[in-house]
Design an enzyme around this catalytic site. Structure first.
Site, PDB file in Angstrom:
ATOM      1  N   ARG A  51       3.584   5.784  64.050  1.00 52.99           N
ATOM      2  CA  ARG A  51       4.434   6.894  63.599  1.00 52.99           C
ATOM      3  C   ARG A  51       5.346   7.276  64.750  1.00 52.99           C
ATOM      4  NH1 ARG A  51       2.125  11.252  66.193  1.00 52.99           N
ATOM      5  NH2 ARG A  51      -0.151  11.274  66.353  1.00 52.99           N
TER       6      ARG A  51
ATOM      7  N   HIS B  28       2.434  14.104  64.908  1.00 56.48           N
ATOM      8  CA  HIS B  28       1.429  14.040  63.843  1.00 56.48           C
ATOM      9  C   HIS B  28       1.864  14.898  62.654  1.00 56.48           C
ATOM     10  CE1 HIS B  28      -2.460  13.882  61.892  1.00 56.48           C
ATOM     11  NE2 HIS B  28      -2.498  15.204  61.879  1.00 56.48           N
TER      12      HIS B  28
ATOM     13  N   TYR C 259       0.803  12.791  74.971  1.00 55.79           N
ATOM     14  CA  TYR C 259      -0.246  11.773  74.941  1.00 55.79           C
ATOM     15  C   TYR C 259       0.277  10.361  74.711  1.00 55.79           C
ATOM     16  CZ  TYR C 259       0.228  12.794  69.891  1.00 55.79           C
ATOM     17  OH  TYR C 259       0.715  13.012  68.623  1.00 55.79           O
TER      18      TYR C 259
END
Length: 370
Positions: free
Chosen positions: A269, A273, A283
């Site tokens: 993706r 999120h 991250y």
């Protein structure tokens, strides 16, 4: 003391052998070249173009939905850019009468299964009308509880089997969903009853911010199928033709009475999120993002179609403009929909109003009438 007998089995070797069998299925490489002619799906030129149109249209929808969310005109939204091949090519292998049980990132499959775009926008806003699906749209609303749709899919698939229908139920979750208990219970139940189900794990490498290798020691997620005795496939989730091919094969097996299949699509993706505050730069590295951008499913499929003289920049621009107009009209219709009231929530929740809420209902009804 008698010498200890050597074990007649090697559990580690057995595990290594099983894991080595799950090689990634691929039809197109990153440059759009066919690398496996044997798996090239039997799709007409018109069908290939239609699949690309859906992928381009959905990329525009994602871009506009992010913008609308930032404007405060949408509620909950989970970006989909990068997962178009995984989502839409798998859905393209289905029939209209099949059932789709999506996760919250899988609204595109619902739209292409027949859900009006306006209702998709209303779902994002938490409006009850967004969950009122038209007759003939065989689908459930997107599941927010992680992995719960896997249990529901086992039940729906068993219902299809008991009714003697030649259809399947398909569901989707992310790599994080495969760490849930509901995931195992769902695939195990479907396996035991040979229910016509297709379980898709869209492995986009992160469960929000948790890397996949921190969730499980398994080398692949597809190999978890072995534990319940069903076929498992690892496929390049950025390759539309490979995803279509393995989903079509899984559907054929299911309708022929051979039970469910677990498919792991290795994908990515590009966005966060969800739009609810997630920051992927905390991250994920820029180098990682760059590597996956080179695998963009739209770019790969575009190169393949251009080589076949089936796609052009003008054609893509035409699809993009059409998408923008349809999105504009749908959000306008959503904006004109009467706002949801507290009394709507109570009326939709209860057939018979509990005594304690009956009093509150009258209070809110009076407030809403002013």
């Amino acid at each position: 003391m008698a010498p200890r007998k050597k074990a007649q089995f090697d559990a580690v070797a057995t595990l290594n052998e099983i894991e080595s069998k799950f090689e990634m299925v691929q039809v197109l490489d990153e440059e759009g070249n066919v690398v496996n002619n044997d798996l090239l799906p039997d799709l007409s030129d018109e069908e290939l173009v239609e699949l690309m149109e859906r992928m381009v249209w959905t990329r525009v929808l994602d871009q506009r939905s992010i913008s609308l969310n930032r404007q405060g005109r949408l509620g909950f939204y989970a970006p989909t850019a990068g997962q178009e091949a995984s989502q839409l090519a798998s859905h393209y292998a289905l029939e209209k009468e099949d059932y789709v049980l999506p996760g919250y990132r899988d609204v595109p499959q619902l739209i292409w299964h027949g859900l009006p775009l306006t209702k998709a926008f209303l779902f994002s806003r938490g409006h009850f009308i967004g969950n009122q699906f038209p007759e003939g749209v065989n689908a459930l609303s997107p599941q927010i509880i992680i992995g719960a749709q896997f249990i529901q899919t086992a039940g729906v698939a068993l219902g299809i089997k008991k009714r003697g229908k030649k259809n399947v139920a398909i569901t989707y979750t992310g790599d994080g969903g495969s760490s849930q208990g509901d995931f195992y219970e769902g695939i195990n139940f479907a396996s035991a009853y040979k229910a016509p189900a297709i379980f898709v794990i869209q492995n986009n490498n992160y469960a929000i911010s948790t890397p996949r290798d921190k969730q499980t020691a398994a080398k692949t997620l597809a190999q978890k199928s072995v534990a319940v005795g069903i076929p498992g496939v690892l496929v390049d989730g950025m390759d539309a033709l490979a995803v279509y091919a393995v989903t079509k094969e899984a559907r054929d097996r299911a309708v022929n009475g051979d039970g469910p299949t677990l498919i792991e699509t290795l994908t990515y993706r590009y966005g966060p999120h969800t739009m609810a505050g997630d920051d992927p730069t905390r991250y994920r590295t820029s180098d990682e993002d760059s590597d996956w951008e080179k695998k963009d499913p739209l770019v790969r499929f575009r190169k393949y179609l251009e080589a076949k003289k089936l796609w052009s920049e003008d054609k893509e621009n035409e699809v993009m403009e059409k998408a923008k107009e349809e999105i504009k009209a749908a959000i306008k219709e959503a904006d004109s929909t009467p706002k949801q009231k507290v009394t709507d929530l109570m009326e939709n929740m209860y057939e018979e109003m509990p005594h304690n809420l009956a009093e509150q209902y009258e209070i809110y009804k009076e407030k809403e009438s002013k």
